[in-house]
Design a protein around this motif. Structure first.
Motif, short mmCIF file in Angstrom:
data_model
loop_
_atom_site.label_atom_id
_atom_site.label_comp_id
_atom_site.label_asym_id
_atom_site.label_seq_id
_atom_site.Cartn_x
_atom_site.Cartn_y
_atom_site.Cartn_z
N ARG A 216 31.25 47.77 34.15
CA ARG A 216 31.70 47.98 35.52
C ARG A 216 32.27 49.39 35.67
O ARG A 216 32.89 49.93 34.76
N THR A 217 32.02 49.96 36.82
CA THR A 217 32.56 51.28 37.12
C THR A 217 33.53 51.14 38.28
O THR A 217 33.13 51.13 39.44
N PRO A 218 34.81 50.94 38.00
CA PRO A 218 35.76 50.74 39.08
C PRO A 218 35.92 51.98 39.93
O PRO A 218 35.67 53.10 39.49
N VAL A 219 36.33 51.74 41.16
CA VAL A 219 36.58 52.84 42.09
C VAL A 219 37.77 53.66 41.58
O VAL A 219 38.77 53.12 41.11
N ARG A 220 37.65 54.97 41.69
CA ARG A 220 38.73 55.84 41.19
C ARG A 220 39.97 55.74 42.07
O ARG A 220 39.89 55.54 43.28
N ASP A 221 41.11 55.90 41.41
CA ASP A 221 42.38 55.90 42.14
C ASP A 221 42.46 57.12 43.05
O ASP A 221 42.15 58.25 42.61
N ALA A 222 42.89 56.91 44.28
CA ALA A 222 43.02 58.03 45.22
C ALA A 222 43.74 57.55 46.48
O ALA A 222 43.92 56.34 46.70
N ASP A 223 44.15 58.50 47.30
CA ASP A 223 44.78 58.21 48.59
C ASP A 223 43.92 58.80 49.71
O ASP A 223 43.28 59.85 49.53
N TYR A 224 43.95 58.14 50.85
CA TYR A 224 43.14 58.56 52.00
C TYR A 224 43.99 58.46 53.27
O TYR A 224 44.82 57.56 53.41
N VAL B 263 45.24 54.77 53.37
CA VAL B 263 44.88 53.78 52.35
C VAL B 263 45.16 54.37 50.98
O VAL B 263 44.78 55.51 50.69
N SER B 264 45.83 53.59 50.13
CA SER B 264 46.08 53.98 48.75
C SER B 264 45.34 53.02 47.83
O SER B 264 45.50 51.79 47.95
N VAL B 265 44.53 53.55 46.91
CA VAL B 265 43.71 52.74 46.01
C VAL B 265 44.17 52.97 44.57
O VAL B 265 44.25 54.11 44.10
N ARG B 266 44.49 51.86 43.89
CA ARG B 266 44.89 51.93 42.49
C ARG B 266 44.36 50.70 41.74
O ARG B 266 44.62 49.56 42.13
N GLY C 149 41.58 49.12 41.42
CA GLY C 149 40.80 48.10 42.12
C GLY C 149 41.56 47.36 43.21
O GLY C 149 41.05 46.39 43.77
N ARG C 150 42.77 47.80 43.52
CA ARG C 150 43.56 47.21 44.61
C ARG C 150 43.86 48.30 45.63
O ARG C 150 43.87 49.49 45.32
N ALA C 151 44.10 47.86 46.87
CA ALA C 151 44.39 48.83 47.94
C ALA C 151 45.50 48.31 48.83
O ALA C 151 45.64 47.10 49.05
N ILE C 152 46.31 49.24 49.33
CA ILE C 152 47.29 48.95 50.35
C ILE C 152 47.09 49.95 51.48
O ILE C 152 46.82 51.13 51.22
N ALA C 153 47.15 49.49 52.70
CA ALA C 153 46.86 50.35 53.85
C ALA C 153 47.96 50.21 54.90
O ALA C 153 48.70 49.21 54.93
N TYR C 154 48.04 51.21 55.76
CA TYR C 154 49.03 51.22 56.84
C TYR C 154 48.35 51.72 58.10
O TYR C 154 47.74 52.80 58.10
N VAL D 57 53.41 55.45 48.58
CA VAL D 57 53.10 54.02 48.45
C VAL D 57 51.84 53.84 47.63
O VAL D 57 50.81 54.50 47.87
N THR D 58 51.92 52.95 46.63
CA THR D 58 50.74 52.58 45.84
C THR D 58 50.73 51.06 45.70
O THR D 58 51.79 50.41 45.77
N PRO D 59 49.54 50.46 45.51
CA PRO D 59 49.47 49.00 45.37
C PRO D 59 50.28 48.50 44.17
O PRO D 59 50.37 49.18 43.16
#
Length: 218
Positions: free
Chosen positions: A61-69, A82-85, A87-92, A216-218
């Protein structure tokens, strides 16, 4: 001259008959044996054995890279971060006036995500080449399309929680790449526009008290 007698003739006939009988028996035995050999089917060759190759290794598996958007809705009415860490994400989602929602969920290997928040709020998004997230937010009966580009510090998602003068404070900020900020401050359930934060240190003053907003990160 004296003619052969009947007895001699009979003997000659018997000898001839025995000779013919022996010849026929010999010929018949040979023909039958030859016929048997000709009619016997040739042995059938065994079919080649086939082997099933062992299964190949399971693709990793190639997980999505950690990053913020961070970015804005297409109608420029609100901002989305959106913050991705891992394989999890938290958004506002925040309009900077009265409407906001925190959402969270999983990010699939193909970059798609379906995040959920309180009161049925949903975010459907998809990473595009790891550079931006394109998606929609459904909140309070409204439907907002948005584009959130990859954030470069200090842009991204920030939050501060504290108790100030007896009131529970919960503040959220989206810092965009051009330096603009969109935030909402909740005081005991009453929303209002949030004061600006220092995008480097996260320092912010609320009702005369200094707080520190953090990424903020997941």
């Amino acid at each position: 001259m004296k003619r052969p007698g009947p007895l001699l003739t009979l003997h000659a006939g018997l000898l001839l008959g025995l000779f013919m009988l022996t010849l026929n028996a010999t010929t018949g035995t040979k023909n039958a044996s030859s016929s048997y050999r000709e009619e016997s089917p040739a042995p059938t060759a065994s079919p080649p054995r086939t082997t099933t190759p062992p299964p190949g290794p399971t693709p990793s598996r190639t997980p999505v890279r950690d990053a913020d958007y961070a970015g804005r809705t297409d109608d420029d009415a609100a901002a989305v971060a959106v913050s991705v860490r891992n394989g999890r994400a938290i958004a506002y989602f925040c309009d900077g006036r009265a409407k906001e929602s925190w959402l969270k969920g999983d990010v699939k290997d193909d970059g798609s995500m379906k995040l959920t928040g309180r009161h049925g709020t949903e975010l459907d998004g998809k990473l595009q080449e790891g550079r931006r997230i394109r998606g929609t937010v459904d909140i309070d009966g409204g439907h907002f399309a948005f584009t959130a580009d990859k954030a470069v510090k200090p842009s991204g998602l920030w939050r501060a929680t504290a108790t100030v003068r007896g009131a529970k404070i919960d503040g959220g900020w989206i810092v965009l790449r051009d330096g603009r900020q969109v935030g909402l401050l909740d005081r005991d359930g009453k929303p209002s526009a949030a004061p600006r934060i220092d995008p480097v240190t996260g320092a912010v003053t609320v009702d005369g008290q200094q707080l520190t907003a953090r990424p903020v990160t997941p």
